[in-house]
Design an enzyme around this catalytic site. Structure first.
Site, PDB file in Angstrom:
ATOM      1  N   TYR A 147       0.833  -1.208   0.000  1.00 16.00           N
ATOM      2  CA  TYR A 147       0.000   0.000   0.000  1.00 16.00           C
ATOM      3  C   TYR A 147       0.871   1.262   0.000  1.00 16.00           C
ATOM      4  CZ  TYR A 147      -3.793   3.159   1.356  1.00 16.00           C
ATOM      5  OH  TYR A 147      -4.725   4.166   1.390  1.00 16.00           O
TER       6      TYR A 147
HETATM    7  N1  LIG Z   1      -9.994   5.744   4.440  1.00 14.62           N
HETATM    8  C1  LIG Z   1      -8.771   6.139   4.724  1.00 14.62           C
HETATM    9  O1  LIG Z   1      -8.393   6.269   5.904  1.00 14.62           O
HETATM   10  C2  LIG Z   1      -7.795   6.457   3.648  1.00 14.62           C
HETATM   11  C3  LIG Z   1      -6.582   7.024   4.011  1.00 14.62           C
HETATM   12  C4  LIG Z   1      -5.661   7.343   3.018  1.00 14.62           C
HETATM   13  C5  LIG Z   1      -5.965   7.109   1.691  1.00 14.62           C
HETATM   14  N2  LIG Z   1      -7.164   6.551   1.359  1.00 14.62           N
HETATM   15  C6  LIG Z   1      -7.406   6.302  -0.054  1.00 14.62           C
HETATM   16  O2  LIG Z   1      -8.628   6.902  -0.423  1.00 14.62           O
HETATM   17  C7  LIG Z   1      -9.250   6.138  -1.456  1.00 14.62           C
HETATM   18  C8  LIG Z   1     -10.675   5.771  -1.043  1.00 14.62           C
HETATM   19  O3  LIG Z   1     -10.587   4.974   0.122  1.00 14.62           O
HETATM   20  P1  LIG Z   1     -11.891   4.581   0.951  1.00 14.62           P
HETATM   21  O4  LIG Z   1     -11.471   4.568   2.361  1.00 14.62           O
HETATM   22  O5  LIG Z   1     -13.017   5.403   0.494  1.00 14.62           O
HETATM   23  O6  LIG Z   1     -12.048   3.042   0.484  1.00 14.62           O
HETATM   24  P2  LIG Z   1     -13.383   2.180   0.245  1.00 14.62           P
HETATM   25  O7  LIG Z   1     -12.933   0.763   0.348  1.00 14.62           O
HETATM   26  O8  LIG Z   1     -14.469   2.664   1.128  1.00 14.62           O
HETATM   27  O9  LIG Z   1     -13.761   2.529  -1.269  1.00 14.62           O
HETATM   28  C9  LIG Z   1     -12.920   2.142  -2.337  1.00 14.62           C
HETATM   29  C10 LIG Z   1     -13.785   1.836  -3.545  1.00 14.62           C
HETATM   30  O10 LIG Z   1     -12.910   1.465  -4.630  1.00 14.62           O
HETATM   31  C11 LIG Z   1     -13.550   0.438  -5.369  1.00 14.62           C
HETATM   32  N3  LIG Z   1     -12.569  -0.332  -6.129  1.00 14.62           N
HETATM   33  C12 LIG Z   1     -11.600  -1.157  -5.646  1.00 14.62           C
HETATM   34  N4  LIG Z   1     -10.938  -1.747  -6.655  1.00 14.62           N
HETATM   35  C13 LIG Z   1     -11.483  -1.265  -7.815  1.00 14.62           C
HETATM   36  C14 LIG Z   1     -11.224  -1.503  -9.192  1.00 14.62           C
HETATM   37  N5  LIG Z   1     -10.269  -2.352  -9.600  1.00 14.62           N
HETATM   38  N6  LIG Z   1     -11.970  -0.848 -10.110  1.00 14.62           N
HETATM   39  C15 LIG Z   1     -12.953   0.010  -9.722  1.00 14.62           C
HETATM   40  N7  LIG Z   1     -13.246   0.267  -8.420  1.00 14.62           N
HETATM   41  C16 LIG Z   1     -12.521  -0.370  -7.481  1.00 14.62           C
HETATM   42  C17 LIG Z   1     -14.237  -0.421  -4.295  1.00 14.62           C
HETATM   43  O11 LIG Z   1     -15.270  -1.227  -4.860  1.00 14.62           O
HETATM   44  C18 LIG Z   1     -14.756   0.640  -3.330  1.00 14.62           C
HETATM   45  O12 LIG Z   1     -16.072   1.028  -3.641  1.00 14.62           O
HETATM   46  C19 LIG Z   1      -8.346   4.918  -1.690  1.00 14.62           C
HETATM   47  O13 LIG Z   1      -7.492   5.174  -2.761  1.00 14.62           O
HETATM   48  C20 LIG Z   1      -7.573   4.832  -0.401  1.00 14.62           C
HETATM   49  O14 LIG Z   1      -6.338   4.184  -0.570  1.00 14.62           O
HETATM   50  C21 LIG Z   1      -8.087   6.216   2.307  1.00 14.62           C
END
Ligand SMILES: NC(=O)c1ccc[n+]([C@@H]2O[C@H](COP(=O)([O-])OP(=O)(O)OC[C@H]3O[C@@H](n4cnc5c(N)ncnc54)[C@H](O)[C@@H]3O)[C@@H](O)[C@H]2O)c1
Length: 240
Positions: A147
């Site tokens: 990651y």
């Molecule tokens: N939540 C956190 O604390 C956090 C912190 C830092 C970064 N992020 C980043 O923010 C972004 C959103 O995270 P989140 O927490 O909302 O995650 P989440 O799991 O709630 O949502 C991610 C979405 O991406 C979709 N997805 C995954 N693989 C896919 C693919 N191959 N094609 C199309 N869609 C796909 C999933 O179905 C899901 O709906 C991510 O990139 C994550 O790495 C999140």
């Protein structure tokens, strides 16, 4: 109009809601049909859903060409789709296959959507691209090699793309959140989540509203003199 990937959940859904409330027409990309429809149901403006695996180049190319034809232009791209892969593991315990699948979604997926959106934006000499990075990409979270390294790659791509298109009306930036409670975080081992939250000086997680507000500013017309930059959303963990 804009495209939001990962719009079926978490940050993608929150950002879609915010942009829609501000009047943007949206194309929502995700793999999860039911949850993508649930996002569409809470939007106020025009929207369309696309079941797209962002790691599949021909599917991304086709979907973006369909969006451009249907909506006439593309002004915004928010790359929020992402996965953590297995965490709470040391590097020698990481399965190469897992690392590659995390890179495919987090880095290659964001590369592919930007690759096919940029020519459409160049037609109007205007665009705002936001890649979702992570504090893990800046700092390197122990236990999260795949990651952290994939998000560092996203930060690197943002720097490159910012410079490549700086002479156009297109800006490309990233956002690096610490921890925001979503399905992605809930699926991680509690020990790993504690490691990350303990490092936040504000001693709390970020909220979806904070992420959506920040993202909306980054892709706004007003944000016109910053490109190639990774904005911080970490409650004080990163001061750079
Ligand atoms: N939540 C956190 O604390 C956090 C912190 C830092 C970064 N992020 C980043 O923010 C972004 C959103 O995270 P989140 O927490 O909302 O995650 P989440 O799991 O709630 O949502 C991610 C979405 O991406 C979709 N997805 C995954 N693989 C896919 C693919 N191959 N094609 C199309 N869609 C796909 C999933 O179905 C899901 O709906 C991510 O990139 C994550 O790495 C999140």
């Amino acid at each position: 109009m804009g495209i939001v990937t990962g719009a079926a959940s978490g940050l993608g859904r929150a950002i879609a809601k915010k942009l829609s409330a501000e009047g943007a027409s949206l194309a929502l990309f995700d793999l999860n049909t039911d949850e993508l429809n649930a996002t569409q149901n809470v939007l106020t403006g025009r929207s369309a859903t696309y079941i797209v695996d962002i790691t599949n180049e021909s599917a991304v190319r086709e979907a973006i060409s369909n969006v451009a034809e249907t909506f006439g232009r593309i002004d915004l791209l928010i790359n929020s789709a992402g996965i953590t892969g297995k965490t709470n593991l040391k590097s020698h315990e990481t399965a190469t296959e897992d690392l590659l699948s995390v890179f495919n979604v987090n880095f290659i997926g964001s590369y592919l959507t930007s690759k096919y959106v940029l020519p459409v934006m160049l037609r109007n000499n205007y665009g705002r691209i936001l890649h979702m990075a992570s504090i893990a990409g800046k700092e390197g979270n122990a236990g999260m090699l795949a990651y952290s390294a994939s998000k560092a790659a996203v930060i690197g791509m943002t720097k490159v793309q910012g410079k490549e298109y700086a002479g156009t009306g297109i800006t490309i930036n990233a956002l690096a959140p610490a921890v925001i409670r979503t399905a992605l975080v809930d699926a991680m081992p509690e020990e790993q989540v504690k490691y990350m939250t303990d490092k936040i000086p504000m001693q709390r997680c970020g909220t979806l509203e904070e992420a959506a507000n920040h993202a909306a500013f980054i892709v706004s017309e007003q944000n016109s003199f910053t490109t190639g930059f990774t904005f911080d959303l970490s409650g004080g963990r990163a001061t750079y």
